[in-house]
Design a protein around this motif. Structure first.
Motif, short mmCIF file in Angstrom:
data_model
loop_
_atom_site.label_atom_id
_atom_site.label_comp_id
_atom_site.label_asym_id
_atom_site.label_seq_id
_atom_site.Cartn_x
_atom_site.Cartn_y
_atom_site.Cartn_z
N ARG A 1 0.79 -0.64 -0.26
CA ARG A 1 0.42 0.25 0.13
C ARG A 1 0.94 1.09 -0.29
NH1 ARG A 1 -2.70 -3.50 3.16
NH2 ARG A 1 -2.21 -2.07 5.29
N ALA A 2 1.96 1.14 0.56
CA ALA A 2 2.57 2.36 0.45
C ALA A 2 3.11 2.62 -0.19
CB ALA A 2 3.91 2.71 1.83
N ILE A 3 4.05 1.24 -0.79
CA ILE A 3 4.52 2.08 -3.01
C ILE A 3 3.19 2.43 -3.79
CG2 ILE A 3 4.79 0.44 -4.92
CD1 ILE A 3 6.54 -1.63 -2.72
N LEU A 4 2.17 1.82 -3.47
CA LEU A 4 0.70 1.98 -4.68
C LEU A 4 0.89 3.73 -4.18
CD1 LEU A 4 -1.03 -0.71 -4.32
CD2 LEU A 4 0.67 0.04 -5.66
N ASP A 5 0.85 4.33 -2.89
CA ASP A 5 0.46 5.18 -2.39
C ASP A 5 1.78 6.25 -3.32
OD1 ASP A 5 -1.71 4.98 -0.99
OD2 ASP A 5 -0.34 5.12 1.02
N GLU A 6 2.71 5.73 -3.19
CA GLU A 6 3.99 6.70 -4.62
C GLU A 6 3.42 6.76 -5.58
OE1 GLU A 6 7.29 5.40 -3.98
OE2 GLU A 6 7.72 5.17 -1.33
N GLN A 7 2.64 5.78 -6.40
CA GLN A 7 2.07 5.58 -7.58
C GLN A 7 1.00 6.41 -7.60
OE1 GLN A 7 3.12 3.73 -10.01
NE2 GLN A 7 5.34 3.19 -10.00
N VAL A 8 0.06 6.63 -6.60
CA VAL A 8 -1.42 7.41 -6.74
C VAL A 8 -0.53 9.01 -6.30
CG1 VAL A 8 -3.15 8.27 -5.33
CG2 VAL A 8 -2.98 5.77 -5.77
N ASN A 9 -0.02 9.27 -6.30
CA ASN A 9 0.64 10.64 -6.41
C ASN A 9 1.20 10.72 -7.69
OD1 ASN A 9 0.09 11.24 -3.37
ND2 ASN A 9 2.01 10.29 -2.76
N PHE A 10 2.38 9.86 -7.52
CA PHE A 10 3.04 9.79 -9.14
C PHE A 10 1.69 10.63 -10.47
CE2 PHE A 10 4.56 8.17 -13.42
CZ PHE A 10 4.99 9.39 -13.61
N LEU A 11 0.90 9.37 -10.67
CA LEU A 11 -0.19 9.49 -11.52
C LEU A 11 -1.25 10.78 -11.27
CD1 LEU A 11 -1.21 5.76 -11.01
CD2 LEU A 11 -0.66 6.58 -13.18
N ALA A 12 -1.57 11.22 -9.89
CA ALA A 12 -1.90 12.13 -9.66
C ALA A 12 -1.48 14.16 -10.46
CB ALA A 12 -2.30 12.80 -8.30
N SER A 13 -0.05 14.02 -9.92
CA SER A 13 0.87 14.67 -10.45
C SER A 13 0.67 14.71 -12.44
CB SER A 13 2.07 14.50 -10.24
OG SER A 13 2.85 13.78 -10.28
N ILE A 14 0.95 13.32 -12.77
CA ILE A 14 0.79 13.21 -14.68
C ILE A 14 -1.04 12.90 -15.18
CG2 ILE A 14 2.44 12.97 -16.44
CD1 ILE A 14 5.07 12.89 -14.71
N PRO A 15 -1.67 13.71 -14.75
CA PRO A 15 -2.97 13.12 -15.19
C PRO A 15 -2.88 12.95 -16.64
CG PRO A 15 -2.81 15.60 -14.98
CD PRO A 15 -2.33 14.80 -14.61
N THR A 16 -2.05 12.39 -17.39
CA THR A 16 -2.47 11.34 -18.38
C THR A 16 -1.70 10.75 -19.10
OG1 THR A 16 -0.29 13.13 -19.60
CG2 THR A 16 -2.06 13.75 -20.12
N ALA A 17 -0.21 10.04 -17.99
CA ALA A 17 -0.33 9.06 -17.52
C ALA A 17 -1.32 7.89 -17.27
CB ALA A 17 0.70 9.03 -16.43
N ARG A 18 -0.72 6.25 -17.87
CA ARG A 18 -1.74 5.42 -18.48
C ARG A 18 -0.38 4.15 -17.34
NH1 ARG A 18 -6.39 4.11 -21.12
NH2 ARG A 18 -4.68 2.49 -21.80
N VAL A 19 -1.27 3.59 -17.02
CA VAL A 19 0.09 2.68 -16.03
C VAL A 19 -0.58 0.77 -16.80
CG1 VAL A 19 -1.68 2.75 -14.38
CG2 VAL A 19 0.68 1.54 -14.22
#
Length: 172
Positions: free
Chosen positions: A84-102
């Motif tokens: 969950r801690a790693i995924l929270d980092e991913q959430v922040n990353f995705l929030a900072s770049i709204p066009t990113a797809r994963v």
């Protein structure tokens, strides 16, 4: 003598029939799951340095600064605190770049049948997707795939090797 000849012929025919039809248990006729779609226009193949989602080079480079692998317990798709801690980092990353797809790729160790491992890999990828979606990442930005046991890293038969293969990997 004639009975012996008939018995011999019958034995030979029976043996030939057994050999040609096979003695091993045959798999049930089930549909196959595509685990690594190929030929998607504009997409590189995951595992060869690319992913199955399209992003700018800037997004790909920026994603390298965020941890991208979460690990699971044996036969589980439950996310622990570290995941969950790693995924929270991913959430922040995705929030900072709204066009990113994963792309979330679910993996398993090699224990279990191929079909079971594909399903378990899918549950792992789906658990990660559900977590991200629960934190506000829209699902149209998330793709999932299951490699099951087909893409081991590392290759080996120790418990440590198995533990490292029970994972979901996020790639851009």
């Amino acid at each position: 003598m004639q009975i012996m000849t008939k018995f011999t012929i019958l034995s030979v025919l029976s043996a030939a029939l057994a050999i040609t039809s096979g003695c091993a248990t045959k798999r049930a006729n089930t549909s196959e799951v595509v685990v690594a779609p190929m030929g998607i226009p504009g997409a590189a193949v995951y595992g060869s340095g690319g992913s199955l989602v399209q992003n700018t080079q800037q997004v790909v480079i920026a994603s390298e600064q965020v941890r991208s692998t979460v690990y699971f317990a044996f036969d589980s798709s439950a996310l622990d605190a570290q995941a969950r801690a790693i995924l929270d980092e991913q959430v922040n990353f995705l929030a900072s770049i709204p066009t990113a797809r994963v792309l979330i790729a679910g993996h398993t160790d090699k224990r279990g049948s191929r079909e079971y491992n594909i399903a378990l890999g899918e549950r792992r990828a789906q658990a990660v997707k559900d977590y991200l979606a629960g934190k506000g990442v829209t699902t149209d930005r998330i793709e999932t795939i299951s490699y099951g046991e087909e893409d081991p890293d590392p290759v080996g038969d120790t418990e440590q090797d198995y533990a490292l293969n029970r994972r979901a990997v996020l790639s851009y």
